[in-house]
Design a protein around this motif. Sequence first.
Motif, PDB file in Angstrom:
ATOM      1  N   ASP A   1       0.829  -1.209   0.000  1.00  0.00           N
ATOM      2  CA  ASP A   1       0.000   0.000   0.000  1.00  0.00           C
ATOM      3  C   ASP A   1       0.867   1.264   0.000  1.00  0.00           C
ATOM      4  O   ASP A   1       0.602   2.227  -0.728  1.00  0.00           O
ATOM      5  CB  ASP A   1      -0.931  -0.010   1.212  1.00  0.00           C
TER       6      ASP A   1
ATOM      7  N   GLN B   1       5.330   6.595   3.473  1.00  0.00           N
ATOM      8  CA  GLN B   1       5.233   7.490   2.324  1.00  0.00           C
ATOM      9  C   GLN B   1       6.278   8.603   2.432  1.00  0.00           C
ATOM     10  O   GLN B   1       6.875   9.003   1.430  1.00  0.00           O
ATOM     11  CB  GLN B   1       3.825   8.086   2.254  1.00  0.00           C
TER      12      GLN B   1
ATOM     13  N   SER C   1       2.448   1.610  -3.422  1.00  0.00           N
ATOM     14  CA  SER C   1       1.466   1.996  -4.432  1.00  0.00           C
ATOM     15  C   SER C   1       1.153   3.484  -4.375  1.00  0.00           C
ATOM     16  O   SER C   1       1.116   4.167  -5.407  1.00  0.00           O
ATOM     17  CB  SER C   1       0.171   1.188  -4.253  1.00  0.00           C
ATOM     18  N   SER C   2       0.934   3.985  -3.154  1.00  0.00           N
ATOM     19  CA  SER C   2       0.569   5.397  -3.016  1.00  0.00           C
ATOM     20  C   SER C   2       1.771   6.319  -3.229  1.00  0.00           C
ATOM     21  O   SER C   2       1.653   7.373  -3.857  1.00  0.00           O
ATOM     22  CB  SER C   2      -0.051   5.642  -1.637  1.00  0.00           C
ATOM     23  N   SER C   3       2.935   5.915  -2.746  1.00  0.00           N
ATOM     24  CA  SER C   3       4.118   6.774  -2.841  1.00  0.00           C
ATOM     25  C   SER C   3       4.652   6.877  -4.260  1.00  0.00           C
ATOM     26  O   SER C   3       5.148   7.928  -4.674  1.00  0.00           O
ATOM     27  CB  SER C   3       5.225   6.262  -1.922  1.00  0.00           C
TER      28      SER C   3
ATOM     29  N   GLN D   1       2.829   5.976  -7.024  1.00  0.00           N
ATOM     30  CA  GLN D   1       1.721   6.091  -7.979  1.00  0.00           C
ATOM     31  C   GLN D   1       1.661   4.870  -8.899  1.00  0.00           C
ATOM     32  O   GLN D   1       1.602   4.980 -10.125  1.00  0.00           O
ATOM     33  CB  GLN D   1       1.867   7.369  -8.802  1.00  0.00           C
TER      34      GLN D   1
END
Length: 453
Positions: free
Chosen positions: A236, A266, A239-241, A243
């Motif tokens: 997770d 992050q 994925s967020s850090s 993109q």
Amino acid sequence: MKVPGTLDMPPQEVRARLEALSAAMGVDFVTTAKLIGKVPLLWNRSPEAAAAKLSGIASALGVQPAAAAALLMSQPTLASINMPGVVRDRVESVSDAIGVSTAQAAEMLGHQSMLWVVSRGDVRSNVPAITTSLGITKEEAVALVERMPVLLACEQGWLKLNVSELSATSGLPRAALLDLLVKYPVLSSLGVSGLLSGLEELSGLLEVTLSDVLDLVTRQPTLLIAKVPAMLGAMDVLSSSLQLPSPSAALQLLTAQPSLLYDITQASVAARLEQLAVVLACTVDEARDYALQQPALLVVPPSALQQALQSAANQLGGITSDLLPLLLSDPGAVLGLGYLGGPQGAVETWATRLGLDIQAVGVLLSSQPGLIEMSPNTLKARLESLAALFDVPAAAAAQLLLRHPGLAAIPPNVTITRAKGLSLALNCSMARAGELIAKVGVGYVTMQRGTDV
């Protein structure tokens, strides 16, 4: 080349003799050089005599000269036998044991020298039996035995996994499934439904495809020592850090660099990208793209990377930007040259702290650059913990890390907790449980929910 006297000869003369031997024997130049390095006896013969030796063996076995050359390289002492029939007899003893033709056995022996010690009494499943039991072609069975000879010692009734059926049912490529069996032949004892259900369950838990799970199990099975929530948490963050488009992309990063499993946020990923941009003299977005091309850039300390690039550039007489293509394709080469080697190389410091020889440390850190993130003392502590758990010397634990780098990424207490669980479930010692983790880490795929014993 380990041939007496060649270092005293002009390179042009050495090359000329190799070219003459290559032309006479009918094999390519590179194979000729390798053959002479393995069988120096041929170097002292005329090209015609060397060619006669090779062609005699090739004719007796019914193979091409290149296959005969590979056979000699696998068993150099054969070159001293003057009767090709004797060589054929030795090869036939292996061919009879494993159930293939003499010519096929000769080619297999050239690919896998361990087959020379196989006798009829050792074989429980020959090539035809493996073909039938695993539902594969004869060619696939031959390649499988060459890569994993231990399958010959397995009882035929133990080989239950029908690869053709599993591939057809799951859609997974046959070649990928065969790679899995090469790495973990114990999975051959599972039925199709047993292995497939384990892969499907783990696929559902991680929200990735079956192909992603197969890649994880084949390349980094020790990541499964960690609990699924820990893996999902790291995925997770990645994925967020970064993109990323899907959980599959995040899992691929973890599989490539298991050091990303722990201690990332992050904020830490964003800071690493900013530092990487400074080192590579690019924008943060470009640094992100570079990191996705080469995940090792996310785990190598920027200071070590900068030192490696500058030192390597100085040694090669260039500028750091010239090394970017090499860094993206083979970061271990840049780190080996610039960080570990060179005038200010750190390899001796690491070797002294770890109590290992310089060559072992160079191979370990160059092949697993994420370990540089740790201090030598931290890595030494982890090696000692693993050595104690697996009941092996620290040097053997270091070799284990080369095969399963995920063991270094996972804190020792997590590995020990998993070993305790195995020990209780299987009623075995901790050392035995550790051995199972080291050798059969992939077994976690078949456990309920992928995490519980």
